[in-house]
Motif scaffolding. Structure first.
Motif, PDB file in Angstrom:
ATOM      1  N   VAL A  89      -0.339  15.952 -28.940  1.00 16.37           N
ATOM      2  CA  VAL A  89      -0.107  14.590 -28.463  1.00 16.37           C
ATOM      3  C   VAL A  89       0.511  14.680 -27.070  1.00 16.37           C
ATOM      4  N   ARG A  90      -0.122  14.006 -26.122  1.00 19.25           N
ATOM      5  CA  ARG A  90       0.381  13.922 -24.747  1.00 19.25           C
ATOM      6  C   ARG A  90       0.845  12.488 -24.565  1.00 19.25           C
ATOM      7  N   PHE A  91       2.084  12.326 -24.052  1.00 19.70           N
ATOM      8  CA  PHE A  91       2.638  10.978 -23.952  1.00 19.70           C
ATOM      9  C   PHE A  91       3.385  10.804 -22.641  1.00 19.70           C
ATOM     10  N   ASP A  92       3.056   9.738 -21.918  1.00 20.38           N
ATOM     11  CA  ASP A  92       3.748   9.379 -20.683  1.00 20.38           C
ATOM     12  C   ASP A  92       5.080   8.732 -21.073  1.00 20.38           C
ATOM     13  N   ALA A  93       6.168   9.386 -20.727  1.00 19.73           N
ATOM     14  CA  ALA A  93       7.500   8.914 -21.125  1.00 19.73           C
ATOM     15  C   ALA A  93       7.851   7.550 -20.558  1.00 19.73           C
ATOM     16  N   GLU A  94       7.139   7.113 -19.515  1.00 20.58           N
ATOM     17  CA  GLU A  94       7.395   5.801 -18.925  1.00 20.58           C
ATOM     18  C   GLU A  94       6.364   4.760 -19.364  1.00 20.58           C
ATOM     19  N   SER A  95       5.582   5.085 -20.346  1.00 23.44           N
ATOM     20  CA  SER A  95       4.554   4.168 -20.834  1.00 23.44           C
ATOM     21  C   SER A  95       5.173   2.850 -21.278  1.00 23.44           C
ATOM     22  N   VAL A  96       4.429   1.769 -21.066  1.00 18.18           N
ATOM     23  CA  VAL A  96       4.877   0.462 -21.531  1.00 18.18           C
ATOM     24  C   VAL A  96       4.077   0.036 -22.765  1.00 18.18           C
ATOM     25  N   ASP A  97       3.284   0.962 -23.309  1.00 16.70           N
ATOM     26  CA  ASP A  97       2.489   0.668 -24.495  1.00 16.70           C
ATOM     27  C   ASP A  97       3.374   0.599 -25.739  1.00 16.70           C
ATOM     28  N   THR A  98       2.991  -0.254 -26.665  1.00 16.19           N
ATOM     29  CA  THR A  98       3.651  -0.316 -27.960  1.00 16.19           C
ATOM     30  C   THR A  98       3.035   0.760 -28.842  1.00 16.19           C
ATOM     31  N   VAL A  99       3.884   1.531 -29.494  1.00 15.36           N
ATOM     32  CA  VAL A  99       3.417   2.628 -30.337  1.00 15.36           C
ATOM     33  C   VAL A  99       3.798   2.336 -31.784  1.00 15.36           C
ATOM     34  N   HIS A 100       2.814   2.418 -32.662  1.00 16.92           N
ATOM     35  CA  HIS A 100       3.047   2.279 -34.100  1.00 16.92           C
ATOM     36  C   HIS A 100       3.008   3.675 -34.686  1.00 16.92           C
ATOM     37  N   PHE A 101       4.159   4.130 -35.183  1.00 14.81           N
ATOM     38  CA  PHE A 101       4.203   5.479 -35.741  1.00 14.81           C
ATOM     39  C   PHE A 101       5.176   5.530 -36.905  1.00 14.81           C
ATOM     40  N   ASP A 102       4.706   6.112 -37.989  1.00 23.37           N
ATOM     41  CA  ASP A 102       5.538   6.342 -39.168  1.00 23.37           C
ATOM     42  C   ASP A 102       6.225   5.056 -39.628  1.00 23.37           C
ATOM     43  N   GLY A 103       5.487   3.953 -39.618  1.00 24.28           N
ATOM     44  CA  GLY A 103       6.018   2.678 -40.080  1.00 24.28           C
ATOM     45  C   GLY A 103       6.937   1.980 -39.093  1.00 24.28           C
ATOM     46  N   GLN A 104       7.080   2.537 -37.891  1.00 24.14           N
ATOM     47  CA  GLN A 104       7.954   1.944 -36.887  1.00 24.14           C
ATOM     48  C   GLN A 104       7.126   1.428 -35.713  1.00 24.14           C
ATOM     49  N   ILE A 105       7.676   0.430 -35.032  1.00 22.86           N
ATOM     50  CA  ILE A 105       7.069  -0.067 -33.797  1.00 22.86           C
ATOM     51  C   ILE A 105       8.031   0.293 -32.679  1.00 22.86           C
ATOM     52  N   LEU A 106       7.552   1.122 -31.752  1.00 21.50           N
ATOM     53  CA  LEU A 106       8.385   1.611 -30.658  1.00 21.50           C
ATOM     54  C   LEU A 106       7.839   1.091 -29.335  1.00 21.50           C
ATOM     55  N   THR A 107       8.748   0.632 -28.462  1.00 24.00           N
ATOM     56  CA  THR A 107       8.341   0.041 -27.185  1.00 24.00           C
ATOM     57  C   THR A 107       9.212   0.560 -26.047  1.00 24.00           C
ATOM     58  N   ASN A 108       8.840   0.175 -24.850  1.00 23.07           N
ATOM     59  CA  ASN A 108       9.658   0.409 -23.668  1.00 23.07           C
ATOM     60  C   ASN A 108      10.397  -0.900 -23.401  1.00 23.07           C
ATOM     61  N   GLU A 109      11.609  -0.814 -22.895  1.00 24.24           N
ATOM     62  CA  GLU A 109      12.395  -2.022 -22.617  1.00 24.24           C
ATOM     63  C   GLU A 109      11.794  -2.859 -21.500  1.00 24.24           C
ATOM     64  N   VAL A 110      11.049  -2.220 -20.623  1.00 21.01           N
ATOM     65  CA  VAL A 110      10.445  -2.945 -19.505  1.00 21.01           C
ATOM     66  C   VAL A 110       8.974  -3.197 -19.796  1.00 21.01           C
ATOM     67  N   THR A 111       8.426  -4.215 -19.166  1.00 19.27           N
ATOM     68  CA  THR A 111       7.020  -4.553 -19.401  1.00 19.27           C
ATOM     69  C   THR A 111       6.106  -4.021 -18.305  1.00 19.27           C
ATOM     70  N   LYS A 112       6.689  -3.592 -17.186  1.00 21.56           N
ATOM     71  CA  LYS A 112       5.907  -2.974 -16.116  1.00 21.56           C
ATOM     72  C   LYS A 112       6.465  -1.581 -15.883  1.00 21.56           C
ATOM     73  N   LYS A 113       5.562  -0.655 -15.611  1.00 24.86           N
ATOM     74  CA  LYS A 113       5.962   0.729 -15.433  1.00 24.86           C
ATOM     75  C   LYS A 113       6.867   0.884 -14.213  1.00 24.86           C
ATOM     76  N   ARG A 114       8.040   1.465 -14.442  1.00 24.66           N
ATOM     77  CA  ARG A 114       8.985   1.745 -13.365  1.00 24.66           C
ATOM     78  C   ARG A 114       9.583   3.119 -13.598  1.00 24.66           C
ATOM     79  N   THR A 115       9.780   3.851 -12.554  1.00 25.16           N
ATOM     80  CA  THR A 115      10.365   5.179 -12.667  1.00 25.16           C
ATOM     81  C   THR A 115      11.764   5.083 -13.259  1.00 25.16           C
ATOM     82  N   GLY A 116      12.025   5.927 -14.236  1.00 21.67           N
ATOM     83  CA  GLY A 116      13.362   5.993 -14.827  1.00 21.67           C
ATOM     84  C   GLY A 116      13.572   5.089 -16.024  1.00 21.67           C
TER      85      GLY A 116
END
Length: 163
Positions: A89-116
């Protein structure tokens, strides 16, 4: 009503275009490349056929991440080993995509990609003492327990040794 000879011509043209499309698609995809998957695909695959997992966290701005993707993950011995024995699995740590994994919904706090601004998934798996260093490569057992974790560039030999 379509003329029968015109209909035959159109059918032949359509068949030729389909064959051309399939041929070009097959040529465009590297024959021997790591079969990267998403976390959603990983969840399903682990339930069906448990295998160890290699997670590769990267960012767009990380030069060593790009170097690993272009120089290390294209090595044929490594590609064959990963594809045969691991889920990758390759994953961009700054992704703004919602990820459904192991019964959890994981998101980024921001809606647009920003460094950091890192995705919750990166915060859970790719942080060391609350800090981020990329690239981060993690080797997990099929039950998702961490076996090895590296917060640095790994050349081909070191990554093969890790596997």
């Amino acid at each position: 009503m379509i003329n029968p000879s015109r209909h035959k011509y159109l059918m032949r043209l359509f068949a030729c275009l389909c064959l051309l499309y399939v041929g070009l698609s097959a040529m465009a995809q590297p024959k021997d490349s790591v079969r990267w998957m998403t976390f959603e695909q990983l969840s399903d695959s682990l339930q069906t056929n448990p295998k160890p997992v290699l997670l590769f966290f990267h960012t767009d701005w990380c030069a060593y991440c790009r170097k690993m993707q272009h120089d290390v993950f294209t090595d044929q011995q490594l590609v064959q080993r990963l594809n045969a024995d691991y889920y990758a699995v390759r994953f961009d740590a700054e992704s703004v995509d919602t990820v459904h994994f192991d019964g959890q919904i994981l998101t980024n706090e921001v809606t647009k990609k920003r460094t950091g601004r890192y995705h919750a998934l990166a915060k859970i798996l790719a942080a060391r003492d609350g800090n981020f260093v990329f690239p981060t490569t993690i080797l997990l057992a099929p039950d998702f327990t961490v076996r090895k974790r590296h917060f640095e560039y790994l050349d081909r030999k070191r990554l093969l040794k890790m596997l």
